[in-house]
Design a protein around this motif. Sequence first.
Motif, short mmCIF file in Angstrom:
data_model
loop_
_atom_site.label_atom_id
_atom_site.label_comp_id
_atom_site.label_asym_id
_atom_site.label_seq_id
_atom_site.Cartn_x
_atom_site.Cartn_y
_atom_site.Cartn_z
N GLN A 207 0.65 -1.11 -0.15
CA GLN A 207 0.02 0.02 -0.11
C GLN A 207 0.94 1.21 -0.08
N ALA A 208 1.91 1.05 0.44
CA ALA A 208 2.65 2.10 0.68
C ALA A 208 4.03 2.48 -0.31
N ARG A 209 3.71 1.78 -1.50
CA ARG A 209 4.77 1.65 -2.34
C ARG A 209 5.06 3.34 -3.02
N THR A 214 9.06 7.66 -3.16
CA THR A 214 9.65 8.89 -2.86
C THR A 214 10.60 9.14 -1.73
N ALA A 215 10.63 8.43 -0.71
CA ALA A 215 11.42 8.34 0.28
C ALA A 215 12.87 7.74 -0.07
N ALA A 216 12.95 6.63 -1.04
CA ALA A 216 14.01 6.55 -1.71
C ALA A 216 14.76 7.39 -2.52
N ILE A 217 13.90 8.25 -3.29
CA ILE A 217 14.39 9.15 -4.08
C ILE A 217 14.99 10.06 -3.14
N PHE A 218 14.54 10.59 -2.31
CA PHE A 218 15.23 11.53 -1.22
C PHE A 218 16.60 11.18 -0.70
N VAL A 277 12.63 9.23 -14.25
CA VAL A 277 11.79 8.04 -14.34
C VAL A 277 10.82 7.82 -13.27
N PHE A 278 11.13 8.20 -12.05
CA PHE A 278 10.05 8.01 -11.03
C PHE A 278 9.07 9.29 -10.82
N GLN A 279 9.14 9.98 -11.59
CA GLN A 279 8.57 11.60 -11.18
C GLN A 279 7.05 10.95 -10.62
N VAL A 283 5.82 12.54 -7.19
CA VAL A 283 4.60 13.53 -6.92
C VAL A 283 3.55 12.73 -6.31
N GLY A 284 3.23 11.72 -6.48
CA GLY A 284 2.08 11.04 -5.70
C GLY A 284 2.42 10.73 -4.49
N GLY A 285 3.71 10.24 -4.02
CA GLY A 285 4.03 10.19 -2.68
C GLY A 285 4.02 11.31 -1.81
N VAL A 286 4.68 12.36 -2.29
CA VAL A 286 4.65 13.72 -1.78
C VAL A 286 3.33 14.35 -1.48
N GLY A 287 2.55 14.06 -2.58
CA GLY A 287 1.24 14.81 -2.55
C GLY A 287 0.26 13.88 -1.61
#
Length: 292
Positions: A207-209, A214-218, A277-279, A283-287
């Motif tokens: 559910q938290a993918r 997003t956390a991995a990109i950060f 690639v993971f945009q 965006v979805g995770g931050v939102g």
Amino acid sequence: MALTATDPRPIGGARPRAARRRAARTTARYLAVWLLALAFVFPFLSMLSTAFKLPDDIFSAPPSLWPTEWTLQNFVAVFDEIPFWQYLLNTVVIAGLSVLGMLIASPLVAYSLSKIGWRGQRPLLVIVMATMMLPPQVTMIPLFLMWNALGATNSIIPLVAPAFFGTPFLIFMLRQFLTSVPNELLQAARIDGASELRIYWSIVLPQARPALITAAIFQFVWAWTDFLNPLIYLNDANKYTLSIGLYSFFGERNLEWGPLMAASVLFTLPALVLFVVFQRYFVGGVGAGALK
């Protein structure tokens, strides 16, 4: 035919005027967005074009954004002057281990702070949030003394080990996201006999993918661009990261802007590709975290 007070037809040019005002506001908003985007993109375009310019084109008058003659000699100079591939490998290893450690530790802590009720949960959350407000300069010397006493300096251990204990900002972000996972779903799994570890692995993590990506990109960008910590802990030039290598390259060739911009492009490109690639996940995770 005269118009009555209840006639739905517009009086005069009220509707066309309103439509023109809406169109003007929309145009102004799009123009502002484009100008703001140009302000952010222009430095990168300038860096990219300078990397392909001949020395005479860099300081030409009047200045030109695009080179009159494209060349790769600046990139050749980078590979000739510094061990770029060694620095790249060191950086990839450090960034990869940091992301791995964050993905192991931070979601576990976030899950315990959001979906498992236990005594002391709220004070620990306050402590995690308080560490986000602590400037890194405050803990710099005590951490160096600790790692030096453990004999871990001049190695990647001080650079990757903190991620295996959780990153406060990412713990808080993941915790905010996990609060949106329905508690009824977890309760149903517990009634069926699933353990907390099974619930975490099979229900919560899928559910938290978006938040995990997003956390991995950060974490990757922080580790990739980190300059201060490698400068403090690494003494051997063979263990330098790209940020330290770029700094040493700048010190040796401070007047040769073409090779400097070429090195900067090579340093920036991996993080930029990762974001593109993971945009949509980013965006979805931050939102989702912002909504909670």
